[in-house]
Design a protein around this motif. Structure first.
Motif, PDB file in Angstrom:
ATOM      1  N   ALA A 154      36.070 -17.428 -43.707  1.00 58.67           N
ATOM      2  CA  ALA A 154      35.832 -17.485 -45.156  1.00 58.67           C
ATOM      3  C   ALA A 154      34.361 -17.547 -45.546  1.00 58.67           C
ATOM      4  O   ALA A 154      33.916 -16.799 -46.430  1.00 58.67           O
ATOM      5  CB  ALA A 154      36.603 -18.658 -45.760  1.00 58.67           C
ATOM      6  N   PRO A 155      33.533 -18.408 -44.933  1.00 62.07           N
ATOM      7  CA  PRO A 155      32.124 -18.466 -45.349  1.00 62.07           C
ATOM      8  C   PRO A 155      31.376 -17.150 -45.133  1.00 62.07           C
ATOM      9  O   PRO A 155      30.482 -16.806 -45.914  1.00 62.07           O
ATOM     10  CB  PRO A 155      31.544 -19.581 -44.459  1.00 62.07           C
ATOM     11  CG  PRO A 155      32.712 -20.378 -44.011  1.00 62.07           C
ATOM     12  CD  PRO A 155      33.841 -19.417 -43.900  1.00 62.07           C
ATOM     13  N   VAL A 168      28.669 -12.372 -47.355  1.00 66.41           N
ATOM     14  CA  VAL A 168      28.473 -10.921 -47.421  1.00 66.41           C
ATOM     15  C   VAL A 168      28.696 -10.417 -48.842  1.00 66.41           C
ATOM     16  O   VAL A 168      27.948  -9.563 -49.342  1.00 66.41           O
ATOM     17  CB  VAL A 168      29.419 -10.206 -46.422  1.00 66.41           C
ATOM     18  CG1 VAL A 168      29.449  -8.711 -46.683  1.00 66.41           C
ATOM     19  CG2 VAL A 168      28.958 -10.466 -44.991  1.00 66.41           C
ATOM     20  N   ALA A 169      29.710 -10.945 -49.518  1.00 62.23           N
ATOM     21  CA  ALA A 169      29.965 -10.534 -50.906  1.00 62.23           C
ATOM     22  C   ALA A 169      28.809 -10.951 -51.808  1.00 62.23           C
ATOM     23  O   ALA A 169      28.396 -10.188 -52.703  1.00 62.23           O
ATOM     24  CB  ALA A 169      31.274 -11.147 -51.398  1.00 62.23           C
ATOM     25  N   ARG A 170      28.265 -12.130 -51.593  1.00 61.07           N
ATOM     26  CA  ARG A 170      27.164 -12.627 -52.420  1.00 61.07           C
ATOM     27  C   ARG A 170      25.874 -11.849 -52.182  1.00 61.07           C
ATOM     28  O   ARG A 170      25.184 -11.456 -53.129  1.00 61.07           O
ATOM     29  CB  ARG A 170      26.924 -14.115 -52.126  1.00 61.07           C
ATOM     30  CG  ARG A 170      25.862 -14.746 -53.027  1.00 61.07           C
ATOM     31  CD  ARG A 170      25.606 -16.194 -52.695  1.00 61.07           C
ATOM     32  NE  ARG A 170      24.930 -16.345 -51.403  1.00 61.07           N
ATOM     33  CZ  ARG A 170      25.466 -16.862 -50.330  1.00 61.07           C
ATOM     34  NH1 ARG A 170      26.720 -17.295 -50.355  1.00 61.07           N
ATOM     35  NH2 ARG A 170      24.778 -16.977 -49.206  1.00 61.07           N
ATOM     36  N   PRO A 199      29.775  -2.886 -54.347  1.00 57.12           N
ATOM     37  CA  PRO A 199      30.716  -3.636 -55.210  1.00 57.12           C
ATOM     38  C   PRO A 199      32.097  -3.850 -54.595  1.00 57.12           C
ATOM     39  O   PRO A 199      32.787  -4.809 -54.954  1.00 57.12           O
ATOM     40  CB  PRO A 199      30.806  -2.765 -56.468  1.00 57.12           C
ATOM     41  CG  PRO A 199      29.563  -1.939 -56.459  1.00 57.12           C
ATOM     42  CD  PRO A 199      29.228  -1.691 -55.018  1.00 57.12           C
ATOM     43  N   HIS A 200      32.499  -2.970 -53.682  1.00 54.86           N
ATOM     44  CA  HIS A 200      33.832  -3.149 -53.080  1.00 54.86           C
ATOM     45  C   HIS A 200      33.940  -4.459 -52.319  1.00 54.86           C
ATOM     46  O   HIS A 200      35.047  -4.974 -52.106  1.00 54.86           O
ATOM     47  CB  HIS A 200      34.164  -1.977 -52.148  1.00 54.86           C
ATOM     48  CG  HIS A 200      33.419  -2.004 -50.855  1.00 54.86           C
ATOM     49  ND1 HIS A 200      32.102  -1.595 -50.731  1.00 54.86           N
ATOM     50  CD2 HIS A 200      33.796  -2.430 -49.624  1.00 54.86           C
ATOM     51  CE1 HIS A 200      31.713  -1.759 -49.476  1.00 54.86           C
ATOM     52  NE2 HIS A 200      32.717  -2.260 -48.781  1.00 54.86           N
ATOM     53  N   ALA A 258      24.083  -1.844 -42.258  1.00 55.86           N
ATOM     54  CA  ALA A 258      24.707  -3.160 -42.384  1.00 55.86           C
ATOM     55  C   ALA A 258      24.081  -4.173 -41.427  1.00 55.86           C
ATOM     56  O   ALA A 258      23.772  -3.864 -40.277  1.00 55.86           O
ATOM     57  CB  ALA A 258      26.203  -3.059 -42.113  1.00 55.86           C
ATOM     58  N   CYS A 259      23.940  -5.399 -41.924  1.00 58.19           N
ATOM     59  CA  CYS A 259      23.399  -6.478 -41.098  1.00 58.19           C
ATOM     60  C   CYS A 259      24.468  -6.994 -40.148  1.00 58.19           C
ATOM     61  O   CYS A 259      25.633  -6.602 -40.212  1.00 58.19           O
ATOM     62  CB  CYS A 259      22.893  -7.604 -41.985  1.00 58.19           C
ATOM     63  SG  CYS A 259      24.214  -8.472 -42.880  1.00 58.19           S
ATOM     64  N   GLY A 260      24.064  -7.914 -39.285  1.00 58.54           N
ATOM     65  CA  GLY A 260      24.989  -8.443 -38.289  1.00 58.54           C
ATOM     66  C   GLY A 260      26.181  -9.160 -38.901  1.00 58.54           C
ATOM     67  O   GLY A 260      27.312  -9.026 -38.409  1.00 58.54           O
ATOM     68  N   THR A 261      25.945  -9.925 -39.974  1.00 63.70           N
ATOM     69  CA  THR A 261      27.037 -10.656 -40.607  1.00 63.70           C
ATOM     70  C   THR A 261      28.034  -9.703 -41.249  1.00 63.70           C
ATOM     71  O   THR A 261      29.255  -9.906 -41.176  1.00 63.70           O
ATOM     72  CB  THR A 261      26.492 -11.630 -41.668  1.00 63.70           C
ATOM     73  OG1 THR A 261      25.541 -12.500 -41.053  1.00 63.70           O
ATOM     74  CG2 THR A 261      27.605 -12.466 -42.275  1.00 63.70           C
TER      75      THR A 261
END
Length: 232
Positions: A100-101, A106-108, A115-116, A195-198
């Motif tokens: 979850a975190p 990633v969304a933040r 936006p997806h 894309a980053c690692g996270t």
């Protein structure tokens, strides 16, 4: 005891043991167009020791039988339910809070440019809540009722259980629709090149989550619930 012999046609062996096709291909034994000959003859044509080839086929057969014995679909009801609980229910309770975190981060961080990801976060939250509630209900209420019914299929237990099975399958269908949407909006869980690692971690773990959930649902819908329906 192996049922495979040197007198059997190669094509029949492949039908019985599909994995043997890989061996025959590597040995350049034709199991397709020219498969209607005995294993003895096919090995001789390739200047191979027929007994050695037979032994290798039997080893494949033994491994296949061992795997079949370990397949959850072959488990008794109590063992099958325990397997579902230990592998999938416990797995969900461990993985979803840990993931979850990362989904939130990633969304933040990337949601403005992608936006997806906001929808990914929303779907994940829905699935997390619904699946945890779903598995808790199964563990505490439905699975004990299933075991009681299968051990003693009385009319009263049958009528008590039927609506629960229908409801669980509807919940499975809803989870499947959400997972399908998740795969679509993430382009089959393919992160962008930059894309980053996270970001990549989230996609990889969501894809594993999808795989585990489909296997989980399959065992319930198509194995456990089928047994219930047969008893009903």
């Amino acid at each position: 005891m192996s049922q495979i012999t040197l007198d059997q046609h190669v094509s029949d062996i492949v039908t019985a043991i599909p994995q043997s096709a890989d061996l025959f291909r590597s040995l350049r034994i034709d199991y397709c167009c020219g498969g209607k000959i005995s294993l003895q003859e096919a090995a001789a044509q390739r200047n191979l020791d027929p007994s050695d080839v037979l032994t290798r086929v039997q080893e494949i057969e033994e491994k296949r039988e061992t795997r079949a014995q370990m397949e959850p679909s072959s488990f008794g009801e109590k063992t099958l339910i325990a397997h579902i609980q230990e592998k999938y229910h416990t797995g969900l309770r461990e993985e979803l809070p840990l993931l979850a975190p990362y989904v939130t981060k990633v969304a933040r961080v990337h949601g403005e440019n992608h936006p997806h990801l906001l929808r990914v976060q929303e779907i994940f939250k829905i699935l997390r809540t619904e699946l945890i509630d779903h598995t808790d209900d199964e563990d505490q209420n439905i699975f004990p009722l299933i075991l009681e019914f299968l051990a003693n299929p009385t009319p009263e237990l049958r009528e008590q259980l039927k609506p629960h099975v229908t409801e669980l399958e509807q919940e499975h269908d809803n989870a499947g629709r959400l997972l399908h949407e998740l795969r679509e909006i993430t382009d089959n869980f393919t992160p962008p090149a930059e894309a980053c690692g996270t970001y990549r971690l989230v996609y990889a773990r969501l894809e594993q989550f999808e795989k585990d959930t489909f296997q989980h649902v399959h065992l319930e819908n198509n194995v456990l619930f089928d047994r219930v329906r047969e008893a009903i």
